[in-house]
Scaffold this motif. Sequence first.
Motif, PDB file in Angstrom:
ATOM      1  N   LYS A 326       0.821  -1.438   0.073  1.00 43.09           N
ATOM      2  CA  LYS A 326       0.202  -0.068   0.006  1.00 43.09           C
ATOM      3  C   LYS A 326       0.944   1.204  -0.043  1.00 43.09           C
ATOM      4  O   LYS A 326       0.606   2.292  -0.739  1.00 43.09           O
ATOM      5  CB  LYS A 326      -0.869  -0.168   1.309  1.00 43.09           C
ATOM      6  N   GLU A 327       2.022   1.028   0.812  1.00 44.80           N
ATOM      7  CA  GLU A 327       2.857   2.393   0.864  1.00 44.80           C
ATOM      8  C   GLU A 327       3.808   2.276  -0.102  1.00 44.80           C
ATOM      9  O   GLU A 327       4.914   3.225  -0.096  1.00 44.80           O
ATOM     10  CB  GLU A 327       3.455   2.325   2.241  1.00 44.80           C
ATOM     11  N   GLU A 328       3.801   1.547  -1.070  1.00 41.04           N
ATOM     12  CA  GLU A 328       4.771   1.574  -2.365  1.00 41.04           C
ATOM     13  C   GLU A 328       6.338   1.285  -2.058  1.00 41.04           C
ATOM     14  O   GLU A 328       7.183   1.998  -2.489  1.00 41.04           O
ATOM     15  CB  GLU A 328       4.572   2.568  -3.477  1.00 41.04           C
ATOM     16  N   TYR A 329       6.402   0.458  -0.886  1.00 35.16           N
ATOM     17  CA  TYR A 329       7.927  -0.039  -0.688  1.00 35.16           C
ATOM     18  C   TYR A 329       8.354  -0.875  -1.850  1.00 35.16           C
ATOM     19  O   TYR A 329       7.657  -1.289  -2.680  1.00 35.16           O
ATOM     20  CB  TYR A 329       7.926  -0.777   0.687  1.00 35.16           C
ATOM     21  N   ARG A 330       9.637  -0.557  -2.236  1.00 28.30           N
ATOM     22  CA  ARG A 330      10.417  -1.537  -3.078  1.00 28.30           C
ATOM     23  C   ARG A 330      10.721  -2.981  -2.571  1.00 28.30           C
ATOM     24  O   ARG A 330      11.476  -3.013  -1.489  1.00 28.30           O
ATOM     25  CB  ARG A 330      11.697  -0.715  -3.478  1.00 28.30           C
ATOM     26  N   PHE A 331      10.466  -3.848  -3.348  1.00 27.96           N
ATOM     27  CA  PHE A 331      10.591  -5.159  -2.711  1.00 27.96           C
ATOM     28  C   PHE A 331      11.981  -6.113  -3.414  1.00 27.96           C
ATOM     29  O   PHE A 331      12.536  -5.439  -4.384  1.00 27.96           O
ATOM     30  CB  PHE A 331       9.314  -5.998  -3.441  1.00 27.96           C
ATOM     31  N   PHE A 332      12.465  -7.201  -2.763  1.00 27.34           N
ATOM     32  CA  PHE A 332      13.357  -8.031  -3.086  1.00 27.34           C
ATOM     33  C   PHE A 332      14.618  -7.389  -3.064  1.00 27.34           C
ATOM     34  O   PHE A 332      15.145  -6.441  -2.252  1.00 27.34           O
ATOM     35  CB  PHE A 332      13.020  -8.557  -4.491  1.00 27.34           C
ATOM     36  N   SER A 333      15.685  -7.856  -3.731  1.00 25.31           N
ATOM     37  CA  SER A 333      17.085  -7.608  -3.438  1.00 25.31           C
ATOM     38  C   SER A 333      17.610  -6.147  -3.746  1.00 25.31           C
ATOM     39  O   SER A 333      18.355  -5.806  -2.625  1.00 25.31           O
ATOM     40  CB  SER A 333      18.013  -8.467  -4.680  1.00 25.31           C
ATOM     41  N   PHE A 334      17.190  -5.471  -4.427  1.00 20.27           N
ATOM     42  CA  PHE A 334      17.396  -3.909  -4.300  1.00 20.27           C
ATOM     43  C   PHE A 334      16.379  -3.192  -3.733  1.00 20.27           C
ATOM     44  O   PHE A 334      16.324  -1.946  -3.746  1.00 20.27           O
ATOM     45  CB  PHE A 334      17.805  -3.638  -5.793  1.00 20.27           C
ATOM     46  N   GLY A 335      15.614  -3.849  -2.837  1.00 24.87           N
ATOM     47  CA  GLY A 335      14.463  -2.968  -2.252  1.00 24.87           C
ATOM     48  C   GLY A 335      14.630  -2.349  -1.016  1.00 24.87           C
ATOM     49  O   GLY A 335      15.967  -2.500  -0.485  1.00 24.87           O
ATOM     50  N   ASP A 336      13.711  -2.138  -0.341  1.00 23.79           N
ATOM     51  CA  ASP A 336      13.711  -1.495   1.079  1.00 23.79           C
ATOM     52  C   ASP A 336      13.740  -2.633   2.113  1.00 23.79           C
ATOM     53  O   ASP A 336      13.908  -3.825   1.965  1.00 23.79           O
ATOM     54  CB  ASP A 336      12.403  -0.759   1.451  1.00 23.79           C
TER      55      ASP A 336
END
Length: 342
Positions: A326-336
């Motif tokens: 919902k808050e548009e975090y960045r996912f996976f290896s290069f994410g948040d």
Amino acid sequence: MKTSDFSFALPESLIAQVPLSDRVASRLMLLNKHSGSIEHRHFYNIIDYLNPGDCLVLNNTRVIPARLFGEKYPSGGKVEFLLLTRKENKTWEVLVKPGKKAKIGDKILFGAGLLTATIKDIIEDGKRIVEFEYEGIFEEVLDQLGEMPLPPYIHEKLEDKERYQTVYAKHEGSAAAPTAGLHFTQELLGKIEEKGVKIAYVTLHVGLGTFRPVKVENVLEHDMHSEYYSIESGDAHIINTVKQNGGKVIAVGTTSTRTLESNAREDGMIEAGSGWTNIFIYPGYTFKCIDGLITNFHLPESTLIMLVSALAGKENVLRAYNEAVKEEYRFFSFGDAMFIHA
């Protein structure tokens, strides 16, 4: 316990394709493993949530440029290698694409013959045992010819190889980065130590099994991959002293977690040593060593989200993941990042 119990809806647009230019600028979600409460910060705020007397445990493995592109000799057919595990000095276990072009006895040339491989055996899951021939030092040849083995969900080309390494990467051997550590800079680590937080290192060479999907519906039927780990005596002493003094042990990444929990005694103490671990941590597991975990956001239905759920509770984790979407975090290896704390 079903694999589908660990599913959540993830828009493809939230899968981070490139790393941020500033490592510490990633967002940070704080999840209390007991209450389930959530806070939103940035990674440079992590120092505010670490206390003097705690111990941060980092995995100092170094990713090798394990993807090689070559040609079958003498036909010239294109072949791709992915190095998995070093068996002996010149012998490796590898994945080959396309597999039909890699029969026992075949020769593959890389870099116009700078590196040559001979297929020695075909083993489980179609993997090959190969023997390399080269002049000089293998690691130098590999650095010249190889590419970083980025996860299959990353489609952008990585401009800087070092951005897929932690700043404290030391021991070569991984086919993938321990990505929770990518958020740290030497400056931030220095500030953390100045605050009185101890830093210890373990080594676990990350295999491609970390990306392997769980293909069974019953979680207990999943066959976990094995990975090599090592813990030096000085680092074990740091961790044990912190535990004895009542401090918290905070693992950076699921790989550090698996290393510590594989090696811990029932009283939570760590013994120096090395070996192979295929520990599978899922809800119901009782943690012996770690108290907190800094980690990235993981794939739905993966062994990694199961491990996180074992520490913080499946309901808490899935609620946090849905909020991250919902808050548009960045996912996976290069994410948040996420910090699961008490």
